[in-house]
Design an enzyme around this catalytic site. Structure first.
Site: not given
Lengths: 314, 250
Positions: A79-80, A110, A141, A204, A254
């Site tokens: 994902n981006a 967060n 991130c 990630t 994860g």
């Protein structure tokens, strides 16, 4: 569809204590995969969760990256998204009051930023909210250029942002670490020394796909973060390494998708476990894990889940 | 929204185009233009596929769900090999869908390729509401054409266009617009270049269905966000149908 929690095996104690707050179970829905919980609350009572970490918040509203933002991989996805969120003021005025209607436990906030000042400003505001139990500082991130990830790659910078936020907030401070750091255990040790109450890992892993027809990166952001079962063994190894280095609690994440994964993470050293990408493929992933924990505990002769934290270490 | 369906039919109906019929609980599918997300063995993310049609046969929610999909390789290639009897895990009732109440008496439905699929249930519902439905179905070539007769059978006025002129009117869907007569509202679904062309050419307000790469399909991952006049929207949850007036082209 209303899904009921399975309350049969009450004899199994799934509770854990995370920075002074008791969780009914170690299952925490991970930031960025659970929104503010609303969509999931339409599917099941999300109060069965240990807690959840709501969508990463920045000081100002962000649209995030251009499309496409998602790419599939074997056993996972990239994902981006790029920290799309309405900004801290809208989170406090709009999202948190709505959340209070369907989630009655302390939630994890967060916090994201592009500078130490931004992290401090966002954390300070969320620290004052009664619903917020913990601040999770996202210094990892991978999808924002010049953003938080840089802080997570270097122990010195990680310590700087941690101590600045530490001074600004009263609530337990969790620092979310990047697997892209050369030595994640060194970053963990640095944030512990800077006053972190816990660490969460891993975010990630940087990855990419290329579109064969266009011969260009598939994601508009070119690179994205790999998540899902593909990264579970990496995450587990990092939790194991960090457990040897720090004495503060670790939240392992994860690729966690099953109750067995939760137990593996805890044996590696996690006090609690976050479930992320699994929620996107199976909306009841967290509920299913929580429901199957007692039987899996029984199978492996575990009466009290908190007894096994770090149990894989000699 | 997480339901088990059983395949009862999965057949090729046009070039690379398959019609799959499944039996299961269709009660969460409330509007035409919604979609389902299918879990396929060996593929990590679910495949979002538009609802072509539903028949609630029992009154208790169970019924037949029709999907039309194009085999573009990977997951859809695998889907095309599935035989009747196979069970699939679906998330159903996803997305906002079309609003039939806005149509006026003479709605015009314009679809391209697989975008024709969701217009079928839409046409059926509009006709059931007593509206006079005209459809323009656009394809590349004659072998790709599907559902032309099915739209006629339910009483829609049908025009087919093919880019190469091998069937129906030669050209794009917009080339058939001048002959469509007067209409009160436009519903559209198809590739983005087609939607843009319809947006420019259509004389009325309307609703346009968009596609985007998705992870979750139910509004939590922000993977499919787009900008609109009324702010950021998630194609999977706030869409896939956007009103003409709120569309901001990329």
């Amino acid at each position: 569809m209303e899904v009921k929690r399975n309350d049969t095996a009450e004899r199994c104690d799934t509770s854990v204590v995370l920075c002074g707050i008791m969780l009914d179970n170690p299952v925490i829905a991970a930031s960025g995969t659970f929104g503010y919980g609303y969509e999931f609350s339409q599917i099941y009572d999300i109060n069965v969760l240990g807690t959840f970490s709501f969508k990463g918040t920045t000081l100002y509203p962000r649209f995030g990256n251009e499309q496409p933002r998602i790419a599939e991989c074997p056993a996972g996805m990239l994902n981006a998204v790029g920290l799309q969120n309405p900004g801290v003021d809208a989170v406090i005025s709009r999202e948190l009051p709505l959340m209070a209607k369907y989630f009655h436990k302390s939630a994890m906030a967060n916090v994201c930023g592009f500078s130490i000042e931004e992290y401090v400003a966002v954390a300070e505001k969320l620290d004052l909210e009664e619903q917020v139990g913990w601040i999770e500082l996202n210094i990892s991130c991978p999808n924002v250029h010049g953003g938080g990830a840089a802080f997570g790659l270097d122990p010195k910078m990680a310590a700087e942002v941690t101590s600045a936020v530490r001074r600004a907030v009263k609530k337990p401070l969790i620092v979310k670490l990047s697997p892209a750091a050369a030595d994640i255990a060194a970053v963990a040790a640095a944030v512990e020394a800077a006053g972190a109450d816990a660490v969460s890992l891993i975010n990630t892993l940087p990855g990419m796909r290329i579109d064969l027809r266009r011969r260009r990166p598939l994601l508009a952001n070119e690179k994205g973060g790999l998540s899902g079962p593909a990264i579970f063994p990496i995450a587990l190894r990092m939790v194991y390494d960090v457990y040897k280095t720090v004495s503060i609690p670790i939240i392992g994440m994860g690729g966690v998708s099953t109750a067995e994964d939760v137990i593996e993470m805890m044996l590696a050293g996690a006090t609690a476990v976050q479930v992320g990408t699994a929620n996107l493929v199976n909306p009841t992933a967290c509920l299913d894990i929580i429901n199957s924990l007692p039987s899996v505990m029984t199978k492996y002769k575990i009466n009290k889940l908190s007894d096994i934290i770090g149990g894989a270490h000699l | 929204m997480n339901k088990t369906f059983t395949i009862i039919k999965n057949e090729k109906i046009a070039r690379a185009t398959y019609e799959m019929k499944l039996l299961g609980d269709v009660s969460d599918i409330t509007r035409p233009g919604q979609f389902v997300a299918i879990k396929l063995d060996g593929y990590f993310l679910r495949r979002p596929i538009s609802v072509c049609d539903i028949y609630d046969c029992s009154g208790d929610g169970s019924g037949v769900l029709t999907l039309i999909y194009k085999n573009i390789g990977g997951g859809t290639e695998f889907m095309s090999t599935l035989r009747p009897g196979v069970e699939l895990d679906l998330l159903t009732g996803l997305g906002n869908g079309y609003d039939t109440k806005k149509s006026g008496p003479y709605p015009l439905l314009i679809g391209g390729g697989c975008g024709v699929s969701p217009l079928y249930l839409l046409a059926r519902r509009l006709i059931a509401e007593g509206k006079h439905v005209a459809v323009i179905l656009g394809f590349g070539t004659a072998e790709e054409v599907f559902y032309e007769d099915k739209f006629r059978e339910i009483g829609a006025f049908v025009t087919v266009t093919t880019a190469d002129g091998s069937h129906g009117t030669r050209g794009f869907v917009t080339d058939a617009l001048p002959a469509a007569g007067s209409y009160t509202y436009t519903y559209s679904c198809g590739p983005e270049p087609m939607l843009r062309a319809v947006y420019k050419a259509a004389a009325t307000s309307g609703e346009y269905s968009f596609e985007e790469r998705m992870a979750c399909g139910f509004g939590v991952c922000m993977g499919c966000s787009c900008r609109t006049v009324t702010g950021y929207k998630r194609i999977c949850k706030d869409g896939p149908v956007l009103e003409k007036e709120e569309i901001l082209w990329k």
